[in-house]
Design an enzyme around this catalytic site. Sequence first.
Site, PDB file in Angstrom:
ATOM      1  N   LYS A 125       0.821  -1.219   0.000  1.00 27.48           N
ATOM      2  CA  LYS A 125       0.000   0.000   0.000  1.00 27.48           C
ATOM      3  C   LYS A 125       0.851   1.263   0.000  1.00 27.48           C
ATOM      4  O   LYS A 125       0.426   2.294  -0.511  1.00 27.48           O
ATOM      5  CB  LYS A 125      -0.994  -0.011   1.168  1.00 27.48           C
ATOM      6  N   LYS A 208      -5.007 -10.875  -7.698  1.00 27.55           N
ATOM      7  CA  LYS A 208      -6.224 -11.174  -6.928  1.00 27.55           C
ATOM      8  C   LYS A 208      -7.322 -10.158  -7.248  1.00 27.55           C
ATOM      9  O   LYS A 208      -7.031  -8.996  -7.546  1.00 27.55           O
ATOM     10  CB  LYS A 208      -5.919 -11.231  -5.420  1.00 27.55           C
ATOM     11  N   LYS A 211     -10.747  -4.694  -4.504  1.00 28.47           N
ATOM     12  CA  LYS A 211     -11.491  -3.449  -4.737  1.00 28.47           C
ATOM     13  C   LYS A 211     -10.562  -2.288  -5.065  1.00 28.47           C
ATOM     14  O   LYS A 211     -10.982  -1.282  -5.584  1.00 28.47           O
ATOM     15  CB  LYS A 211     -12.403  -3.116  -3.562  1.00 28.47           C
TER      16      LYS A 211
HETATM   17  P1  ATP Z   1      -8.041  -4.315  -0.790  1.00 21.97           P
HETATM   18  O1  ATP Z   1      -7.507  -5.050  -1.971  1.00 21.97           O
HETATM   19  O2  ATP Z   1      -8.362  -2.886  -1.034  1.00 21.97           O
HETATM   20  O3  ATP Z   1      -7.225  -4.545   0.463  1.00 21.97           O
HETATM   21  P2  ATP Z   1      -9.965  -6.368  -0.716  1.00 21.97           P
HETATM   22  O4  ATP Z   1     -10.791  -6.339  -1.933  1.00 21.97           O
HETATM   23  O5  ATP Z   1      -8.828  -7.347  -0.634  1.00 21.97           O
HETATM   24  O6  ATP Z   1      -9.435  -4.921  -0.452  1.00 21.97           O
HETATM   25  P3  ATP Z   1     -10.638  -6.683   2.075  1.00 21.97           P
HETATM   26  O7  ATP Z   1     -11.649  -5.860   2.771  1.00 21.97           O
HETATM   27  O8  ATP Z   1      -9.201  -6.398   2.340  1.00 21.97           O
HETATM   28  O9  ATP Z   1     -10.914  -6.624   0.513  1.00 21.97           O
HETATM   29  O10 ATP Z   1     -10.895  -8.220   2.358  1.00 21.97           O
HETATM   30  C1  ATP Z   1     -11.986  -8.750   3.053  1.00 21.97           C
HETATM   31  C2  ATP Z   1     -11.865 -10.258   3.114  1.00 21.97           C
HETATM   32  O11 ATP Z   1     -11.966 -10.806   1.794  1.00 21.97           O
HETATM   33  C3  ATP Z   1     -10.519 -10.745   3.654  1.00 21.97           C
HETATM   34  O12 ATP Z   1     -10.719 -11.881   4.452  1.00 21.97           O
HETATM   35  C4  ATP Z   1      -9.742 -11.097   2.428  1.00 21.97           C
HETATM   36  O13 ATP Z   1      -8.753 -12.070   2.679  1.00 21.97           O
HETATM   37  C5  ATP Z   1     -10.834 -11.621   1.512  1.00 21.97           C
HETATM   38  N1  ATP Z   1     -10.508 -11.428   0.100  1.00 21.97           N
HETATM   39  C6  ATP Z   1     -10.305 -10.244  -0.518  1.00 21.97           C
HETATM   40  N2  ATP Z   1     -10.035 -10.416  -1.812  1.00 21.97           N
HETATM   41  C7  ATP Z   1     -10.068 -11.770  -2.030  1.00 21.97           C
HETATM   42  C8  ATP Z   1      -9.877 -12.582  -3.181  1.00 21.97           C
HETATM   43  N3  ATP Z   1      -9.610 -12.067  -4.365  1.00 21.97           N
HETATM   44  N4  ATP Z   1      -9.997 -13.913  -3.041  1.00 21.97           N
HETATM   45  C9  ATP Z   1     -10.283 -14.460  -1.843  1.00 21.97           C
HETATM   46  N5  ATP Z   1     -10.474 -13.762  -0.718  1.00 21.97           N
HETATM   47  C10 ATP Z   1     -10.372 -12.418  -0.800  1.00 21.97           C
END
Ligand code: ATP
Length: 351
Positions: A125, A208, A211
């Site tokens: 980040k 991955k 968002k």
């Molecule tokens: P950012 O990438 O901005 O950190 P994010 O989309 O990864 O956000 P989070 O709020 O950080 O979302 O994640 C919420 C939950 O979803 C966490 O347990 C994370 O491990 C899971 N998660 C997020 N993206 C994935 C993915 N692509 N596949 C599986 N699990 C995910």
Amino acid sequence: MMMRMSSSSPGPARPRVLSGIQPTADSFHLGNYLGALRHWVSMQFDHDAFYCIVDMHAITVDYDPQILRERTLGSTAQLIAMGVDPRQCTLFVQSHVPEHAQLAWVMGCLTGFGEAARMTQFKDKTAKGGQDRATVGLFTYPVLQAADILLYQADRVPVGEDQRQHLELTRDLVGRFNHRFGETFTLPEPHIIKDTAKISDLQEPTAKMSKSASSNAGIVDLLDEPKTSGKKIRSAVTDSGREVYFDEVEKPGISNLLTIYSALSGRTVEDVAATYDGRGYGDLKKDLAQVVEDFITPFRARTIELLEDRAELDAILREGAARARSVASETLADVYERIGFVPATPSESSR
Ligand code: ATP
Ligand code: LTN
């Protein structure tokens, strides 16, 4: 030892689960659901479950106060719409329980500076905006996450693969605290289900689904218009072959679609792949688009309906916070005593 009672029903203790999600987007995406949130739903029936919307984590990066408020309520509605049931679990907002910040301070005093600096999420980040733009809050983010987990003495923590390192830090802190101050915290186990722990971006299948991705085309937002999601699936990047089988190295795009299909339909990956033997990628994408549309259509309708009754959402969160606080305050009192803080009110024995 005192037997831990379930917070929602009397009887012997069930294993405790805690997880959190940041209210940092208008909509959760399919990666959040398949990697973590669907386990929140299934685990609430045989665990004493605490689920937290982590608004304090959400302010570690740039944000807008009004939008954060909307997203916190929006996240509550989405969690309930996907099956998180406030009668089966304790659903609450992190900032409603001040013990999170209080325990985070204590755990921060046990965390090495270099140890925190090694966290890959912090490094990723800050790589974008540079260290000068990153906040101290972002740096200590994993310490607050450890406090979230430890306050509730969680046995299991359902998350996606990207959170493994933060859970390792939490486990290290448990060892350090318990060694120095006596057995206090339960050692939490990550609950990471390998098959769906990393759902990939539809346009960039080696990254991955996230968002914070640069383009929205590869993300299936659960609150997208169902037709938009269908279109995103049909436009997913795949390789130039024709055969449908699971191979993450040779066929990351197709493997990702098979994983999503299998998780949403409850069929095995092999069974889904066999259906498309000799039929090519087009049919797979078309059918999966329908499966996704069928999944999000009722979810979206239910979320919109729940958001029409803000007072009810507020009441659910108030009640969740009261239940969470009753557990969190006990842990914090024990911690304060062990680390040598003088109690604010005199104890029975010294009166
Ligand atoms: P950012 O990438 O901005 O950190 P994010 O989309 O990864 O956000 P989070 O709020 O950080 O979302 O994640 C919420 C939950 O979803 C966490 O347990 C994370 O491990 C899971 N998660 C997020 N993206 C994935 C993915 N692509 N596949 C599986 N699990 C995910
Ligand atoms: N960092 C997590 C969110 C989170 C969390 C937690 C997850 C905050 N506190 C406690 C599990 C347990 C993320 O998903 N990005």
